[in-house]
Design a protein around this motif. Structure first.
Motif, PDB file in Angstrom:
ATOM      1  N   GLU A  56       0.824  -1.205   0.000  1.00 25.50           N
ATOM      2  CA  GLU A  56       0.000   0.000   0.000  1.00 25.50           C
ATOM      3  C   GLU A  56       0.859   1.258   0.000  1.00 25.50           C
ATOM      4  O   GLU A  56       1.931   1.284   0.595  1.00 25.50           O
ATOM      5  N   ALA A  57       0.343   2.300  -0.672  1.00 21.41           N
ATOM      6  CA  ALA A  57       0.978   3.623  -0.665  1.00 21.41           C
ATOM      7  C   ALA A  57      -0.128   4.668  -0.576  1.00 21.41           C
ATOM      8  O   ALA A  57      -1.115   4.573  -1.305  1.00 21.41           O
ATOM      9  N   PRO A  58       0.026   5.670   0.303  1.00 24.56           N
ATOM     10  CA  PRO A  58      -1.016   6.684   0.471  1.00 24.56           C
ATOM     11  C   PRO A  58      -1.010   7.788  -0.581  1.00 24.56           C
ATOM     12  O   PRO A  58      -1.936   8.587  -0.630  1.00 24.56           O
ATOM     13  N   ASP A  59       0.008   7.838  -1.426  1.00 19.06           N
ATOM     14  CA  ASP A  59       0.044   8.838  -2.498  1.00 19.06           C
ATOM     15  C   ASP A  59       1.116   8.464  -3.516  1.00 19.06           C
ATOM     16  O   ASP A  59       1.855   7.501  -3.327  1.00 19.06           O
ATOM     17  N   GLY A  60       1.164   9.227  -4.589  1.00 22.08           N
ATOM     18  CA  GLY A  60       2.094   8.939  -5.667  1.00 22.08           C
ATOM     19  C   GLY A  60       3.551   9.031  -5.270  1.00 22.08           C
ATOM     20  O   GLY A  60       4.381   8.248  -5.740  1.00 22.08           O
ATOM     21  N   ARG A  61       3.876   9.964  -4.391  1.00 24.86           N
ATOM     22  CA  ARG A  61       5.267  10.119  -3.974  1.00 24.86           C
ATOM     23  C   ARG A  61       5.749   8.871  -3.231  1.00 24.86           C
ATOM     24  O   ARG A  61       6.855   8.383  -3.472  1.00 24.86           O
ATOM     25  N   ASP A  62       4.917   8.340  -2.329  1.00 23.40           N
ATOM     26  CA  ASP A  62       5.295   7.107  -1.632  1.00 23.40           C
ATOM     27  C   ASP A  62       5.391   5.938  -2.610  1.00 23.40           C
ATOM     28  O   ASP A  62       6.253   5.073  -2.467  1.00 23.40           O
ATOM     29  N   ALA A  63       4.516   5.909  -3.610  1.00 25.42           N
ATOM     30  CA  ALA A  63       4.574   4.851  -4.625  1.00 25.42           C
ATOM     31  C   ALA A  63       5.883   4.929  -5.407  1.00 25.42           C
ATOM     32  O   ALA A  63       6.516   3.899  -5.678  1.00 25.42           O
ATOM     33  N   VAL A  64       6.310   6.134  -5.774  1.00 25.36           N
ATOM     34  CA  VAL A  64       7.593   6.320  -6.471  1.00 25.36           C
ATOM     35  C   VAL A  64       8.728   5.789  -5.602  1.00 25.36           C
ATOM     36  O   VAL A  64       9.604   5.056  -6.088  1.00 25.36           O
ATOM     37  N   GLU A  65       8.707   6.127  -4.314  1.00 25.39           N
ATOM     38  CA  GLU A  65       9.766   5.666  -3.412  1.00 25.39           C
ATOM     39  C   GLU A  65       9.809   4.144  -3.335  1.00 25.39           C
ATOM     40  O   GLU A  65      10.888   3.547  -3.328  1.00 25.39           O
ATOM     41  N   LEU A  66       8.643   3.506  -3.277  1.00 23.67           N
ATOM     42  CA  LEU A  66       8.593   2.040  -3.236  1.00 23.67           C
ATOM     43  C   LEU A  66       9.175   1.431  -4.514  1.00 23.67           C
ATOM     44  O   LEU A  66       9.957   0.478  -4.461  1.00 23.67           O
ATOM     45  N   THR A  81      -6.965  11.410  -7.346  1.00 21.53           N
ATOM     46  CA  THR A  81      -6.956  12.581  -6.486  1.00 21.53           C
ATOM     47  C   THR A  81      -6.313  12.243  -5.150  1.00 21.53           C
ATOM     48  O   THR A  81      -6.932  11.590  -4.313  1.00 21.53           O
ATOM     49  N   MET A  82      -5.058  12.698  -4.974  1.00 20.02           N
ATOM     50  CA  MET A  82      -4.294  12.431  -3.754  1.00 20.02           C
ATOM     51  C   MET A  82      -3.413  13.631  -3.447  1.00 20.02           C
ATOM     52  O   MET A  82      -3.082  14.399  -4.346  1.00 20.02           O
ATOM     53  N   PRO A  83      -3.013  13.768  -2.174  1.00 14.72           N
ATOM     54  CA  PRO A  83      -2.087  14.858  -1.824  1.00 14.72           C
ATOM     55  C   PRO A  83      -0.668  14.554  -2.297  1.00 14.72           C
ATOM     56  O   PRO A  83      -0.383  13.447  -2.762  1.00 14.72           O
ATOM     57  N   ARG A  84       0.189  15.523  -2.165  1.00 14.61           N
ATOM     58  CA  ARG A  84       1.611  15.452  -2.524  1.00 14.61           C
ATOM     59  C   ARG A  84       1.811  15.158  -4.000  1.00 14.61           C
ATOM     60  O   ARG A  84       2.113  16.063  -4.756  1.00 14.61           O
ATOM     61  N   MET A  85       1.630  13.934  -4.456  1.00 15.07           N
ATOM     62  CA  MET A  85       1.735  13.611  -5.880  1.00 15.07           C
ATOM     63  C   MET A  85       0.459  12.868  -6.261  1.00 15.07           C
ATOM     64  O   MET A  85       0.210  11.775  -5.779  1.00 15.07           O
ATOM     65  N   ASP A  86      -0.338  13.492  -7.128  1.00 11.48           N
ATOM     66  CA  ASP A  86      -1.607  12.864  -7.504  1.00 11.48           C
ATOM     67  C   ASP A  86      -1.372  11.749  -8.524  1.00 11.48           C
ATOM     68  O   ASP A  86      -0.256  11.526  -9.000  1.00 11.48           O
ATOM     69  N   GLY A  87      -2.440  11.049  -8.861  1.00 10.40           N
ATOM     70  CA  GLY A  87      -2.345   9.908  -9.751  1.00 10.40           C
ATOM     71  C   GLY A  87      -1.892  10.260 -11.152  1.00 10.40           C
ATOM     72  O   GLY A  87      -1.159   9.498 -11.794  1.00 10.40           O
ATOM     73  N   ARG A  88      -2.316  11.413 -11.658  1.00 13.05           N
ATOM     74  CA  ARG A  88      -1.902  11.821 -13.005  1.00 13.05           C
ATOM     75  C   ARG A  88      -0.394  12.082 -13.058  1.00 13.05           C
ATOM     76  O   ARG A  88       0.286  11.660 -13.999  1.00 13.05           O
ATOM     77  N   ALA A  89       0.127  12.769 -12.039  1.00 13.50           N
ATOM     78  CA  ALA A  89       1.567  13.042 -11.991  1.00 13.50           C
ATOM     79  C   ALA A  89       2.346  11.741 -11.824  1.00 13.50           C
ATOM     80  O   ALA A  89       3.399  11.552 -12.448  1.00 13.50           O
ATOM     81  N   PHE A  90       1.835  10.836 -10.997  1.00 11.35           N
ATOM     82  CA  PHE A  90       2.488   9.539 -10.817  1.00 11.35           C
ATOM     83  C   PHE A  90       2.515   8.760 -12.129  1.00 11.35           C
ATOM     84  O   PHE A  90       3.537   8.210 -12.513  1.00 11.35           O
ATOM     85  N   LEU A  91       1.384   8.721 -12.819  1.00 11.31           N
ATOM     86  CA  LEU A  91       1.290   7.983 -14.080  1.00 11.31           C
ATOM     87  C   LEU A  91       2.231   8.586 -15.128  1.00 11.31           C
ATOM     88  O   LEU A  91       2.898   7.850 -15.868  1.00 11.31           O
ATOM     89  N   GLU A  92       2.337   9.899 -15.166  1.00 11.87           N
ATOM     90  CA  GLU A  92       3.275  10.551 -16.090  1.00 11.87           C
ATOM     91  C   GLU A  92       4.714  10.162 -15.750  1.00 11.87           C
ATOM     92  O   GLU A  92       5.508   9.831 -16.636  1.00 11.87           O
TER      93      GLU A  92
END
Length: 143
Positions: A56-66, A81-92
């Motif tokens: 699990e990751a609470p936002d895109g930034r944590d997902a990037v770190e994982l 729609t998430m804080p810090r890094m949203d899903g669109r920014a993560f997907l990009e």
């Protein structure tokens, strides 16, 4: 069974139409990127009962770190729609990283009508039917 975002009673759901036997590859790993803690935990528990390994990751930034730390998910289930890094920014970010650009992504969001992401393998509007998610996960893991 319908999982509604932020609905604390969603764990007491009806399993109608969903078989009790786990499906798919039992080694399949799913990264659930969702900022709503209760919903993220509910999805993770449900996926685990279906035989998936879940991170699990609470936002895109944590997902990037994982991912940068070496996590190798078979499928990423992503909220938009998430804080810090949203899903669109993560997907990009994901699609621009050669090491991760091939990853399968399912977007699940209540805001798809605004602008659906083009680089997702599948999208689901929240609330979504878990049996449809299960079918799509099995398809993506099997490819």
């Amino acid at each position: 069974m319908v999982i509604e975002e932020g609905h604390p009673d969603a764990s007491a759901t009806d399993r109608e139409g969903v078989e009790d036997e786990p499906r798919g590859d039992f080694r399949a790993r799913v990264l659930v990127v969702e900022d709503e803690h209760e919903l993220r935990a509910l999805i993770a528990r449900w996926l685990e009962t279906r035989g998936y390994q879940v991170v699990e990751a609470p936002d895109g930034r944590d997902a990037v770190e994982l991912l940068e730390a070496g996590l190798e998910p078979d499928v990423i289930l992503l909220d938009l729609t998430m804080p810090r890094m949203d899903g669109r920014a993560f997907l990009e970010w994901l699609r621009n990283e050669p090491k991760h650009a091939h990853r399968r992504v399912i977007v699940a969001s209540a805001y798809l009508e605004d602008e659906a992401p083009v680089d997702a393998d599948r999208t689901f509007a929240k609330p979504f039917r878990p049996d449809l998610l299960e079918r799509e996960l099995a398809r993506l893991v099997g490819e």
